[in-house]
Design a protein around this motif. Structure first.
Motif, PDB file in Angstrom:
ATOM      1  N   HIS A   1     -11.956  16.895 -15.351  1.00 15.84           N
ATOM      2  CA  HIS A   1     -10.720  17.660 -15.564  1.00 15.84           C
ATOM      3  C   HIS A   1      -9.536  16.727 -15.799  1.00 15.84           C
ATOM      4  O   HIS A   1      -8.821  16.852 -16.781  1.00 15.84           O
ATOM      5  CB  HIS A   1     -10.429  18.586 -14.374  1.00 15.84           C
ATOM      6  N   LEU A   2      -9.351  15.769 -14.870  1.00 14.79           N
ATOM      7  CA  LEU A   2      -8.216  14.853 -15.003  1.00 14.79           C
ATOM      8  C   LEU A   2      -8.374  14.006 -16.264  1.00 14.79           C
ATOM      9  O   LEU A   2      -7.404  13.713 -16.964  1.00 14.79           O
ATOM     10  CB  LEU A   2      -8.116  13.964 -13.757  1.00 14.79           C
ATOM     11  N   LEU A   3      -9.607  13.660 -16.568  1.00 15.64           N
ATOM     12  CA  LEU A   3      -9.876  12.848 -17.758  1.00 15.64           C
ATOM     13  C   LEU A   3      -9.411  13.583 -19.014  1.00 15.64           C
ATOM     14  O   LEU A   3      -8.774  13.002 -19.898  1.00 15.64           O
ATOM     15  CB  LEU A   3     -11.369  12.546 -17.850  1.00 15.64           C
ATOM     16  N   TRP A   4      -9.697  14.868 -19.086  1.00 20.46           N
ATOM     17  CA  TRP A   4      -9.292  15.640 -20.267  1.00 20.46           C
ATOM     18  C   TRP A   4      -7.784  15.834 -20.323  1.00 20.46           C
ATOM     19  O   TRP A   4      -7.199  15.802 -21.405  1.00 20.46           O
ATOM     20  CB  TRP A   4     -10.030  16.988 -20.327  1.00 20.46           C
ATOM     21  N   ILE A   5      -7.176  16.014 -19.147  1.00 24.29           N
ATOM     22  CA  ILE A   5      -5.704  16.110 -19.120  1.00 24.29           C
ATOM     23  C   ILE A   5      -5.120  14.811 -19.668  1.00 24.29           C
ATOM     24  O   ILE A   5      -4.237  14.811 -20.531  1.00 24.29           O
ATOM     25  CB  ILE A   5      -5.199  16.391 -17.687  1.00 24.29           C
ATOM     26  N   ALA A   6      -5.678  13.691 -19.176  1.00 20.68           N
ATOM     27  CA  ALA A   6      -5.191  12.384 -19.628  1.00 20.68           C
ATOM     28  C   ALA A   6      -5.376  12.237 -21.133  1.00 20.68           C
ATOM     29  O   ALA A   6      -4.485  11.756 -21.836  1.00 20.68           O
ATOM     30  CB  ALA A   6      -5.924  11.268 -18.886  1.00 20.68           C
ATOM     31  N   ARG A   7      -6.540  12.672 -21.628  1.00 22.15           N
ATOM     32  CA  ARG A   7      -6.814  12.542 -23.060  1.00 22.15           C
ATOM     33  C   ARG A   7      -5.805  13.337 -23.881  1.00 22.15           C
ATOM     34  O   ARG A   7      -5.308  12.856 -24.901  1.00 22.15           O
ATOM     35  CB  ARG A   7      -8.230  13.031 -23.373  1.00 22.15           C
ATOM     36  N   VAL A   8      -5.516  14.555 -23.439  1.00 23.25           N
ATOM     37  CA  VAL A   8      -4.566  15.405 -24.172  1.00 23.25           C
ATOM     38  C   VAL A   8      -3.172  14.773 -24.153  1.00 23.25           C
ATOM     39  O   VAL A   8      -2.497  14.680 -25.189  1.00 23.25           O
ATOM     40  CB  VAL A   8      -4.544  16.835 -23.586  1.00 23.25           C
ATOM     41  N   VAL A   9      -2.752  14.308 -22.961  1.00 21.89           N
ATOM     42  CA  VAL A   9      -1.424  13.690 -22.840  1.00 21.89           C
ATOM     43  C   VAL A   9      -1.337  12.435 -23.714  1.00 21.89           C
ATOM     44  O   VAL A   9      -0.361  12.242 -24.448  1.00 21.89           O
ATOM     45  CB  VAL A   9      -1.110  13.348 -21.361  1.00 21.89           C
TER      46      VAL A   9
END
Lengths: 245, 258
Positions: A65-73
């Motif tokens: 989850h955090l990884l995808w948030i980071a990727r989007v940001v």
């Protein structure tokens, strides 16, 4: 209350967007360099780090989850940083092209009075952008730069229902190719110059700089640029000269 | 001293300009740069040729009329002086000196080395004032102002609006000029009140006039005859961020082209 659009409408506003997205990206490259030093602790630690990135924030946050948030940001930051740079550069070039001596030269003679780093931002930025695309195709997707059978994609471990990562293998094979390692080394030098101007410039653009702090902020820029560049330069060199196998 | 001059000649803003070479054979090291040009022009007039047009007025470094890109540096090789304060002893005998006008979209070339810098006036019109009615001159020290604030305001107010910052900036940005005019007011109690609206208005006109965008290179400050610091630009940036956060809108009309 459309005043927030000032950031979009004015030149200084677009610079503020560059500074804020630049801040996020500087944070990323610093973290990326630090994380990769686990390469020197052997395959187990390094592969566990890769797997651990997917479980960041566990048990509060779910898997990746955090990884995808980071990727989007990060992706939005790159897009905004690039878009602002293009918009600003385009207008500046229109300004200096008018009344110029020729199509390539603004003045018959012009002498540089200040540091060279600021002059490389645009070329460096484009190079780094192209590098990021290659870097993802290379180490993340294994699509380019490897001979057959060298790149190991994440393997599904059916017993524990997780993936097994062998990024250590991918890094070592990846940097054995001298062209890939060479491209990486050159880009890191440009990244260092980009950070040297960018980190200081970020504070200047956000209005956090002044005569009192400028020395300190220049020092911080040198520190960040040197740490990221030297750290990143050691990885391909260590692989190439066989310190990491 | 004998010098070879490569001077930009351009009939008017529409014409195509070119470099022309002139010999200056009787140059004294004690002449100012503009006196040297006067002598060269006298020769040209005697020969029945068109003299070189260049801007000048006070010739003591306070009016901001003289300009000239000399050997690739705004106001020539010495720091913190204007072209009129530059003496020929800063050049060596036999040297070739290249003289060009400021080159940027908002500074159309009127003739030879003379540019139209009225785009600066329009930036000033957008906010280089306070809108309170002040009446007669107030008593000195009736409004106490801290010494450091007064100093910084005066440092910024030293800007003579010559345009060297725009000419030197690889982006053709007028941020140093605009920032100096803003800082000069925003350090003082009378100017502080409208500082956020003022920065928004002046930057809006700055952009509309066709100036480029600052990339924090510092070329402007390096050639500034008054040594205006990049700090003023940081202050401008900070005020613009505040204006955006406050949700302010520009209250100026954007000047019409031409």
């Amino acid at each position: 209350m459309t005043g927030v659009l000032t950031l979009y409408r004015t030149s200084v506003g677009k610079k503020v967007i560059m500074a804020l997205t630049g801040f996020i990206l500087v944070g990323f490259v610093a973290f990326h360099m630090y994380g990769n030093t686990k390469l020197y602790q052997g395959p187990e630690v390094f592969n566990a780090y890769a797997a651990g990135l997917r479980d960041l924030g566990h048990p509060v946050l779910g898997y990746e989850h955090l990884l995808w948030i980071a990727r989007v940001v990060l992706l939005s930051s790159v897009v905004l940083h690039f878009w602002s740079a293009m918009a600003l550069t385009g207008k500046s070039q229109k300004t200096t092209a008018a009344n110029a001596v020729g199509t390539l030269k603004r003045y018959g003679v012009q002498k540089r009075q200040t540091g060279y780093a600021a002059y490389t931002m645009r070329y460096g930025g484009v190079l780094i952008f192209l590098f990021v695309i290659y870097h993802l195709l290379h180490l993340t997707f294994g699509a380019v730069g490897y001979n057959a059978e060298q790149y190991q994609h994440p393997a599904l471990d059916l017993k524990n229902n997780t993936y097994i990562y062998n990024v250590y293998n991918n890094v070592v094979y990846g940097f054995k190719n001298p062209w890939v390692a060479g491209f990486y080394l050159v880009t890191m030098l440009f990244l260092g110059v980009h950070l040297f101007h960018g980190v200081w410039s970020m504070f200047q653009t956000l209005g956090l700089n002044s005569a009192k702090y400028t020395g300190l902020l220049r020092g911080l820029a040198i520190l960040v640029a040197a740490a990221v560049t030297i750290g990143n330069l050691t990885f391909p060199l260590a692989v190439y000269f066989g310190f990491v196998q | 001293m004998k010098l070879t001059l490569k001077v930009w000649r351009q009939k008017n803003s529409k014409a195509v300009g070119e470099f022309k070479t002139y010999q200056a054979d009787h140059v004294s090291p004690d002449m100012s740069f503009l006196e040297m040009l006067d002598i060269v022009n006298q020769d040209l007039i005697m020969k029945g040729q068109e003299p070189i047009a260049f801007d000048h007025d006070c010739r003591e470094g306070i009016c901001g009329m003289c300009s000239l890109m000399i050997n690739g540096v705004g106001h020539g090789p010495k720091t913190a002086i204007t072209t009129c304060q530059l003496h020929m002893r800063s050049f060596s005998d036999g040297e070739t000196v290249t003289i060009e006008p400021w080159r940027a979209l908002p500074f159309p070339i009127i003739k030879d080395l003379v540019t139209d810098r009225s785009s600066f006036d329009r930036i000033i019109q957008a906010g280089g004032f306070i809108s309170a009615s002040t009446g007669a001159a107030p008593d000195g020290n009736s409004i106490p102002i801290a010494k450091p604030d007064a100093e910084q305001s005066m440092d910024a107010a030293a800007c003579i609006g010559c345009g060297a910052c725009v000419a030197a900036c690889p982006n053709g940005s007028a941020m140093l000029f605009t920032a100096a005019k803003l800082a000069h007011l925003s350090f003082l109690p009378q100017g502080k009140i409208e500082r956020h609206q003022r920065v928004l208005n002046m930057i809006t006109v700055h952009d509309a006039e066709g100036f480029g965008n600052c990339t924090n290179m510092g070329e402007c400050s390096a050639v500034c005859p008054k040594g205006i610091s990049l700090d003023t630009i940081a202050r401008l940036n900070r005020d613009l961020v505040m204006a955006a956060l406050k949700g302010l809108e520009p209250t100026v009309g954007i000047p019409v082209e031409g």
